[in-house]
Design an enzyme around this catalytic site. Structure first.
Site, short mmCIF file in Angstrom:
data_model
loop_
_atom_site.label_atom_id
_atom_site.label_comp_id
_atom_site.label_asym_id
_atom_site.label_seq_id
_atom_site.Cartn_x
_atom_site.Cartn_y
_atom_site.Cartn_z
N GLY A 84 3.77 -21.36 -46.95
CA GLY A 84 2.39 -20.91 -46.88
C GLY A 84 1.56 -21.77 -47.83
N GLU A 131 14.25 -25.16 -38.52
CA GLU A 131 14.02 -26.23 -39.48
C GLU A 131 15.13 -27.29 -39.47
OE1 GLU A 131 11.36 -23.60 -42.60
OE2 GLU A 131 13.53 -23.62 -42.80
N ASP A 135 1.23 -21.77 -42.44
CA ASP A 135 0.20 -20.72 -42.52
C ASP A 135 -0.45 -20.88 -43.89
OD1 ASP A 135 3.10 -19.30 -43.08
OD2 ASP A 135 1.59 -18.79 -44.57
#
Ligand code: ADE
Length: 227
Positions: A76, A11, A195
């Site tokens: 997520g 990241e 995700d």
């Protein structure tokens, strides 16, 4: 000074490669990188995973003179419209794993603290503008739910969606928010969806990490140009 935190190497490594006049400051458990990104003085760091690492790193950043904090990373997706690659800009952050309900507190509430920590309006507006420049992704303004858990089930998603109205699930944002709130320092959390926090989460997370890390970098640089 502006501080930029990412949870993991993927990241921040793209941003770190562009940091000029770099100076490394080592503290127990974390290294801060001071320098200039696109001409803007910044502190940049990999904060590690989870709320404790995030709180510790934020504290070091504030003690080194951070006056605004941007957290960038992956999450997520919890909001049903979110797909891999989409971006969430925080309206506020909650700690979904805090449970002092036995003493009469609402789930997620740390006794004596805010039930949710609001992000800074200016940083949010700038983040939204920068995120909208990323092509082909949906940008959502929403609540970030943090906890020391990787969410990978339908039930987990439902709990965060119906119980907290969360847009996405991650593991650090609300800890950064809590520390910043105590210091009166503005913050925003920007999360790219890696995700959808369901049973495919593990596979999607690994596969899509490089793509979403690029999106995160683009948003941060878009913000630097506007701040
Ligand atoms: N970060 C990325 N995906 C996540 C998930 N499903 N749960 C918690 N943190 C995440």
């Amino acid at each position: 000074m502006l501080a930029i935190i990412g949870a993991m190497d993927e990241e921040i490594e793209l941003l770190l490669g562009d940091l000029r006049e770099r100076e490394d400051l080592s503290f127990p458990g974390v290294t801060l990188h001071r320098g200039a990104l696109d001409g803007v003085p910044v502190l940049l760091t990999r904060g590690g995973i989870g709320k404790v690492n995030a709180a510790m790193t934020t504290t070091y950043l504030l003690m080194q003179g951070a006056t605004r904090v941007i957290f960038t990373g992956v999450a997520g997706g919890v909001h049903p419209e979110l797909r891999v690659g989409d971006i969430v800009v925080s309206t506020d952050c909650v700690q979904h794993d805090v449970d002092v309900t036995a003493l009469g507190y609402a789930v997620g509430t740390v006794p004596g603290e805010l039930p949710a920590w609001p992000a800074d309006d200016t940083l949010r507006a700038v983040a939204l503008e920068a995120a909208r420049d990323v092509e082909g992704v949906r940008v959502l303004d929403g609540r970030v739910a943090s906890g020391d858990q990787f969410i990978a089930s339908r039930e987990g998603v439902t709990r965060l969606w119906t119980g907290f109205g969360a847009a996405c699930a991650e593991m650090e944002g609300a800890a950064v928010a809590q520390v910043c709130a105590k210091a009166g320092v503005p913050f925003v959390v920007i999360r790219s969806v890696s995700d959808t926090a369901d049973h495919d989460a593990k596979v999607d997370y690994r596969e899509f990490m490089p793509l979403v890390a690029r999106h995160a970098k683009q948003v941060v640089r878009g913000m630097l140009a506007r701040l």
